[in-house]
Design a protein around this motif. Structure first.
Motif, PDB file in Angstrom:
ATOM      1  N   LEU A 263     -15.195   0.018  34.119  1.00 20.20           N
ATOM      2  CA  LEU A 263     -15.933  -0.875  33.219  1.00 20.20           C
ATOM      3  C   LEU A 263     -16.809  -0.083  32.251  1.00 20.20           C
ATOM      4  N   ASN A 264     -17.429   0.990  32.737  1.00 22.27           N
ATOM      5  CA  ASN A 264     -18.232   1.830  31.838  1.00 22.27           C
ATOM      6  C   ASN A 264     -17.373   2.456  30.753  1.00 22.27           C
ATOM      7  N   LEU A 265     -16.199   2.922  31.118  1.00 18.72           N
ATOM      8  CA  LEU A 265     -15.289   3.511  30.134  1.00 18.72           C
ATOM      9  C   LEU A 265     -14.890   2.497  29.062  1.00 18.72           C
ATOM     10  N   PHE A 266     -14.749   1.254  29.468  1.00 19.89           N
ATOM     11  CA  PHE A 266     -14.327   0.200  28.531  1.00 19.89           C
ATOM     12  C   PHE A 266     -15.497  -0.385  27.742  1.00 19.89           C
ATOM     13  N   LEU A 267     -16.643  -0.609  28.406  1.00 23.00           N
ATOM     14  CA  LEU A 267     -17.741  -1.359  27.789  1.00 23.00           C
ATOM     15  C   LEU A 267     -18.727  -0.498  26.997  1.00 23.00           C
ATOM     16  N   ILE A 268     -18.999   0.732  27.435  1.00 21.56           N
ATOM     17  CA  ILE A 268     -19.993   1.553  26.723  1.00 21.56           C
ATOM     18  C   ILE A 268     -19.585   1.848  25.279  1.00 21.56           C
ATOM     19  N   PRO A 269     -18.321   2.250  25.009  1.00 25.23           N
ATOM     20  CA  PRO A 269     -17.957   2.496  23.601  1.00 25.23           C
ATOM     21  C   PRO A 269     -18.068   1.241  22.733  1.00 25.23           C
ATOM     22  N   ARG A 270     -17.932   0.064  23.333  1.00 27.67           N
ATOM     23  CA  ARG A 270     -17.943  -1.182  22.559  1.00 27.67           C
ATOM     24  C   ARG A 270     -19.338  -1.804  22.465  1.00 27.67           C
ATOM     25  N   TYR A 271     -20.098  -1.759  23.548  1.00 32.68           N
ATOM     26  CA  TYR A 271     -21.382  -2.471  23.598  1.00 32.68           C
ATOM     27  C   TYR A 271     -22.572  -1.566  23.919  1.00 32.68           C
TER      28      TYR A 271
END
Length: 446
Positions: free
Chosen positions: A384-392
């Motif tokens: 989830l960190n890999l997916f969400l940090i770049p976006r949010y």
């Protein structure tokens, strides 16, 4: 009349009073540390600002990934063995100290290898090395376990209390003198050194000597055979709790780490509460399991309900006063911290439930499933960190923590037949079903 009887009972029960005083020292130290963290710690964070505080938090999180190799999960096991075999104290302490020292050597090898290949700023790598070297001093923590086994925890707590007050004063002086970041790292090292020196003083004062300690390969094998599940669990938890700040630094920057870490420290400051409560109530739950299964399940449900209620008691004030509190505590520089806190604080409910559910795993002798649940939560958190940090950004990291805590503590037990019953009990607590039934039926808890 009732009060007099209670006082008389306590006077006649010297053993109970002995353990109560012992526990009060441990509890008192935690409460004082929390209060100082919420005062002096906040002032330090505000003084350093998001950039410098982010560097410090990143270094602490990175070293924290390897913390399990320093303690090796020996804490409670060592206390148990010291109580059982007092004539083997020197062998047990010497062996545990040796094992933890070897763990610290392994940590330093890992840290130095990482530093050699990374491109971090020199100050970041310097802090990582200092924090890594501190793990060698922390090996002397076996002395605190010795005092715990003797029901004399105050001799381990007193140096900690004195040290935390001294370091608080030094931190305030450093803020006043506008000291650089590295000085605050030296203060962290001073905390550990003072604690070690104080524990050694009381240990020698009691007529003991570390030069009598002996390392035994047979004892080491025995200790590690009991502690390896705890080591594995600690590794998973370390990655679980620290990886978000490391990934924020790698994907974003140090300033973002600082803003996120400021919120996390306030959110996680309350996590000692469920540990103390569950540890205190665990004997009553085990006794109920022996006597009556219905009473056992009822007490477990009450414990889950209590954890959820306590979680909401902490959440509501944060949601109402969070923006004002962050502005007052940290200032305008931490502009995103309040929003992160309002997201991250919800994870506390699942953490509280998870602590209670760990007691259920132990009572049912299903510790292996607990490690599996934590492992699934860890993997979920990383993905989830890999997916969400770049976006949010840091909001994505907060949501990753919230979701993964729910997955690990509440959702994963439904997958396995042996753990499914705990899932339904926790779900019942989350919707406060038992609480509402008591309110409407005016029924007192067991």
């Amino acid at each position: 009349m009732v009060l007099k009887k209670a006082v008389g009972l306590l006077k006649n029960n010297k053993g109970f009073l002995k353990y109560l005083r012992n526990t009060s020292w441990l509890m008192g130290e935690k409460v004082i540390r929390l209060l100082l963290a919420l005062t002096v710690g906040v002032l330090v964070t505000r003084y350093l600002g998001p950039q410098k505080f982010g560097i410090l938090s990143y270094a602490q999180s990175f070293v924290g990934l390897f913390a399990a190799f320093s303690s090796l999960g020996l804490g409670d096991i060592l206390v148990r063995e010291l109580v059982k075999s007092k004539e083997k104290n020197n062998v047990l302490l010497g062996t545990a100290f040796g094992l933890q020292t070897m763990g610290s050597v392994f940590i330093m090898i890992c840290l130095l290898t990482f530093i050699y290949f990374n491109d971090n700023e020199p100050i970041t790598n310097k802090i990582i090395v200092i924090l890594g070297l501190m793990t060698f001093l922390q090996s002397f923590g076996v002395i605190a376990r010795f005092f715990n086994s003797q029901v004399k925890s105050k001799f381990g707590a007193i140096p900690g209390l004195v040290g935390v007050f001294l370091s608080a004063v030094i931190k305030l002086i450093c803020i006043w003198q506008e000291a650089p970041l590295i000085y605050f790292v030296y203060i962290l090292a001073f905390d550990v050194f003072f604690l070690m020196a104080g524990q050694l003083y009381f240990y020698y004062r009691a007529g003991n000597s570390i030069f009598k300690w002996k390392f035994s390969f047979e004892t080491a094998k025995s200790l590690l055979s009991d502690s390896w599940p705890l080591i594995l669990s600690s590794i998973v938890i370390s990655i679980y709790m620290k990886v978000d700040q490391i990934m924020i630094q790698e994907i974003l920057d140090n300033s973002s780490v600082g803003k996120y870490a400021a919120a996390v420290r306030l959110s996680e400051a309350w996590y000692f509460i469920p540990t103390i409560i569950c540890t205190s109530l665990f004997p009553a739950i085990i006794n109920a399991k022996i006597k009556n299964n219905e009473l056992y399940l009822s007490r477990l449900q009450n414990l889950y309900d209590l954890m959820v209620i306590l979680g909401f008691v902490i959440i509501v004030p944060v949601l109402v006063f969070g923006d004002w509190a962050i502005l007052m505590l940290y200032g305008d520089a931490f502009d995103q911290t309040a929003s992160v806190l309002k997201i991250h604080i919800w994870a506390g409910v699942f953490v509280f439930l998870g602590v209670a559910n760990q007691k259920w795993f132990i009572s049912e002798n299903l510790q292996a499933y607990n490690i599996i649940c934590l492992g699934i939560g860890m993997v979920t958190n990383v993905l989830l960190n890999l997916f969400l940090i770049p976006r949010y950004g840091i909001y994505g990291a907060a949501f990753a923590t919230l979701i993964s805590q729910f997955v690990a503590s509440v959702l994963t037990p439904v997958v396995f037949r042996k753990t499914r019953s705990s899932f339904f009990m926790m779900l019942k607590s989350l919707f406060l079903i038992n609480v509402f039934e008591r309110v409407f039926k005016n029924k007192s808890p067991v």
